[in-house]
Design a protein around this motif. Sequence first.
Motif, PDB file in Angstrom:
ATOM      1  N   ILE A  60      31.181 -11.396 -34.427  1.00 49.69           N
ATOM      2  CA  ILE A  60      32.291 -10.442 -34.477  1.00 49.69           C
ATOM      3  C   ILE A  60      33.518 -11.021 -35.173  1.00 49.69           C
ATOM      4  CG2 ILE A  60      33.949  -9.177 -33.013  1.00 49.69           C
ATOM      5  CD1 ILE A  60      31.627  -8.995 -30.925  1.00 49.69           C
ATOM      6  N   ASN A  61      33.754 -12.311 -35.002  1.00 46.97           N
ATOM      7  CA  ASN A  61      35.033 -12.905 -35.397  1.00 46.97           C
ATOM      8  C   ASN A  61      35.014 -13.829 -36.610  1.00 46.97           C
ATOM      9  OD1 ASN A  61      36.929 -12.033 -33.125  1.00 46.97           O
ATOM     10  ND2 ASN A  61      35.133 -12.787 -32.031  1.00 46.97           N
ATOM     11  N   MET A  62      33.846 -14.084 -37.173  1.00 47.41           N
ATOM     12  CA  MET A  62      33.766 -15.025 -38.295  1.00 47.41           C
ATOM     13  C   MET A  62      33.007 -14.389 -39.458  1.00 47.41           C
ATOM     14  SD  MET A  62      32.682 -18.433 -36.122  1.00 47.41           S
ATOM     15  CE  MET A  62      32.910 -19.637 -37.439  1.00 47.41           C
ATOM     16  N   THR A  63      33.346 -14.814 -40.660  1.00 45.85           N
ATOM     17  CA  THR A  63      32.594 -14.370 -41.829  1.00 45.85           C
ATOM     18  C   THR A  63      31.256 -15.115 -41.874  1.00 45.85           C
ATOM     19  OG1 THR A  63      33.412 -16.107 -43.303  1.00 45.85           O
ATOM     20  CG2 THR A  63      34.759 -14.081 -43.120  1.00 45.85           C
ATOM     21  N   PRO A  64      30.287 -14.612 -42.624  1.00 43.13           N
ATOM     22  CA  PRO A  64      29.022 -15.342 -42.751  1.00 43.13           C
ATOM     23  C   PRO A  64      29.218 -16.782 -43.252  1.00 43.13           C
ATOM     24  CG  PRO A  64      28.747 -13.115 -43.566  1.00 43.13           C
ATOM     25  CD  PRO A  64      30.220 -13.299 -43.285  1.00 43.13           C
ATOM     26  N   GLN A  65      30.159 -16.978 -44.178  1.00 43.39           N
ATOM     27  CA  GLN A  65      30.418 -18.324 -44.700  1.00 43.39           C
ATOM     28  C   GLN A  65      31.009 -19.229 -43.623  1.00 43.39           C
ATOM     29  OE1 GLN A  65      31.551 -15.435 -46.127  1.00 43.39           O
ATOM     30  NE2 GLN A  65      30.113 -15.315 -47.828  1.00 43.39           N
ATOM     31  N   GLU A  66      31.911 -18.698 -42.818  1.00 47.50           N
ATOM     32  CA  GLU A  66      32.508 -19.486 -41.731  1.00 47.50           C
ATOM     33  C   GLU A  66      31.462 -19.854 -40.685  1.00 47.50           C
ATOM     34  OE1 GLU A  66      37.093 -17.752 -41.685  1.00 47.50           O
ATOM     35  OE2 GLU A  66      35.499 -16.618 -40.665  1.00 47.50           O
ATOM     36  N   SER A  75      25.536 -29.165 -24.408  1.00 48.57           N
ATOM     37  CA  SER A  75      25.041 -30.182 -23.483  1.00 48.57           C
ATOM     38  C   SER A  75      23.519 -30.288 -23.519  1.00 48.57           C
ATOM     39  CB  SER A  75      25.515 -29.877 -22.060  1.00 48.57           C
ATOM     40  OG  SER A  75      25.021 -28.626 -21.623  1.00 48.57           O
ATOM     41  N   GLY A  76      22.847 -29.202 -23.825  1.00 50.04           N
ATOM     42  CA  GLY A  76      21.386 -29.197 -23.880  1.00 50.04           C
ATOM     43  C   GLY A  76      20.896 -28.420 -25.078  1.00 50.04           C
ATOM     44  N   GLU A  77      19.788 -28.874 -25.643  1.00 49.21           N
ATOM     45  CA  GLU A  77      19.198 -28.176 -26.789  1.00 49.21           C
ATOM     46  C   GLU A  77      18.980 -26.707 -26.442  1.00 49.21           C
ATOM     47  OE1 GLU A  77      15.553 -28.778 -29.987  1.00 49.21           O
ATOM     48  OE2 GLU A  77      15.495 -29.869 -28.091  1.00 49.21           O
ATOM     49  N   HIS A  78      19.225 -25.852 -27.395  1.00 46.52           N
ATOM     50  CA  HIS A  78      19.086 -24.412 -27.206  1.00 46.52           C
ATOM     51  C   HIS A  78      17.693 -24.042 -26.689  1.00 46.52           C
ATOM     52  CE1 HIS A  78      22.697 -24.399 -29.523  1.00 46.52           C
ATOM     53  NE2 HIS A  78      22.492 -23.341 -30.264  1.00 46.52           N
ATOM     54  N   CYS A  79      17.646 -23.058 -25.806  1.00 44.60           N
ATOM     55  CA  CYS A  79      16.374 -22.451 -25.427  1.00 44.60           C
ATOM     56  C   CYS A  79      15.948 -21.519 -26.570  1.00 44.60           C
ATOM     57  CB  CYS A  79      16.529 -21.689 -24.110  1.00 44.60           C
ATOM     58  SG  CYS A  79      17.436 -20.128 -24.257  1.00 44.60           S
ATOM     59  N   PRO A  80      14.733 -20.980 -26.544  1.00 41.92           N
ATOM     60  CA  PRO A  80      14.309 -20.093 -27.625  1.00 41.92           C
ATOM     61  C   PRO A  80      15.223 -18.871 -27.829  1.00 41.92           C
ATOM     62  CG  PRO A  80      12.399 -20.855 -26.431  1.00 41.92           C
ATOM     63  CD  PRO A  80      13.608 -21.325 -25.657  1.00 41.92           C
ATOM     64  N   MET A  81      15.721 -18.286 -26.738  1.00 43.22           N
ATOM     65  CA  MET A  81      16.621 -17.132 -26.869  1.00 43.22           C
ATOM     66  C   MET A  81      17.899 -17.533 -27.602  1.00 43.22           C
ATOM     67  SD  MET A  81      18.488 -14.895 -23.857  1.00 43.22           S
ATOM     68  CE  MET A  81      19.394 -16.307 -23.233  1.00 43.22           C
ATOM     69  N   CYS A  82      18.467 -18.665 -27.214  1.00 40.63           N
ATOM     70  CA  CYS A  82      19.706 -19.129 -27.836  1.00 40.63           C
ATOM     71  C   CYS A  82      19.483 -19.552 -29.283  1.00 40.63           C
ATOM     72  CB  CYS A  82      20.297 -20.280 -27.028  1.00 40.63           C
ATOM     73  SG  CYS A  82      20.825 -19.768 -25.367  1.00 40.63           S
ATOM     74  N   SER A  83      18.336 -20.182 -29.544  1.00 39.95           N
ATOM     75  CA  SER A  83      18.000 -20.559 -30.923  1.00 39.95           C
ATOM     76  C   SER A  83      17.911 -19.320 -31.797  1.00 39.95           C
ATOM     77  CB  SER A  83      16.670 -21.316 -30.961  1.00 39.95           C
ATOM     78  OG  SER A  83      16.762 -22.549 -30.299  1.00 39.95           O
ATOM     79  N   ALA A  84      17.255 -18.283 -31.287  1.00 37.51           N
ATOM     80  CA  ALA A  84      17.120 -17.043 -32.063  1.00 37.51           C
ATOM     81  C   ALA A  84      18.485 -16.427 -32.342  1.00 37.51           C
ATOM     82  CB  ALA A  84      16.222 -16.066 -31.326  1.00 37.51           C
ATOM     83  N   ALA A  85      19.350 -16.375 -31.338  1.00 31.25           N
ATOM     84  CA  ALA A  85      20.693 -15.823 -31.537  1.00 31.25           C
ATOM     85  C   ALA A  85      21.446 -16.638 -32.587  1.00 31.25           C
ATOM     86  CB  ALA A  85      21.461 -15.813 -30.218  1.00 31.25           C
ATOM     87  N   HIS A  86      21.349 -17.946 -32.501  1.00 31.69           N
ATOM     88  CA  HIS A  86      22.001 -18.847 -33.450  1.00 31.69           C
ATOM     89  C   HIS A  86      21.521 -18.548 -34.875  1.00 31.69           C
ATOM     90  CE1 HIS A  86      23.907 -22.876 -34.227  1.00 31.69           C
ATOM     91  NE2 HIS A  86      23.148 -22.785 -35.294  1.00 31.69           N
ATOM     92  N   GLY A  87      20.213 -18.457 -35.036  1.00 29.12           N
ATOM     93  CA  GLY A  87      19.642 -18.201 -36.352  1.00 29.12           C
ATOM     94  C   GLY A  87      19.954 -16.822 -36.882  1.00 29.12           C
ATOM     95  N   LEU A  88      19.878 -15.813 -36.034  1.00 30.38           N
ATOM     96  CA  LEU A  88      20.140 -14.440 -36.477  1.00 30.38           C
ATOM     97  C   LEU A  88      21.586 -14.244 -36.922  1.00 30.38           C
ATOM     98  CD1 LEU A  88      18.066 -12.527 -33.793  1.00 30.38           C
ATOM     99  CD2 LEU A  88      17.576 -12.674 -36.250  1.00 30.38           C
TER     100      LEU A  88
END
Length: 152
Positions: A60-66, A75-88
Amino acid sequence: MPYLRRCVELAAEALEAGDQPFGSVLVAANGEVLLEERNRVVTSDRTRHPEVELARWAAINMTPQERAAATVYTSGEHCPMCSAAHGLVGLGRIVFVSSAQQLTTWLAEFGAPTPKVKPLSVNEVVPGVVVDGPVPSLAEAVYRLHQRLHQG
């Protein structure tokens, strides 16, 4: 290291609030802390992981480049749900204190229930995202937080 130490502090705050000990910080390319978040799954919404909250905010708050130039410290490696959100959302680098493999080992050691979602490394879910971790000098602190959660 200061961002990672803050993640561990946020994880401790989550545990003190009766939640699972995870904390994350979103940092812009210039080093500015944009958002801090901790786990909030003790609510009825089990998707309230800090990494998902950071991804939602970034969308919502950042451009794709940002977003691509930002770093998520956690603190811990992303779970699959968080990884997907990060990537999307297209966020950049991830730096984590403890890995999904470490957490899996710790949970077995503590006799904790098997997670409902299979633990996977970030790159198994989002190939190509730059990932750094674990960080052994802080992993012991994260271990102790999970130990407190599961062993009292």
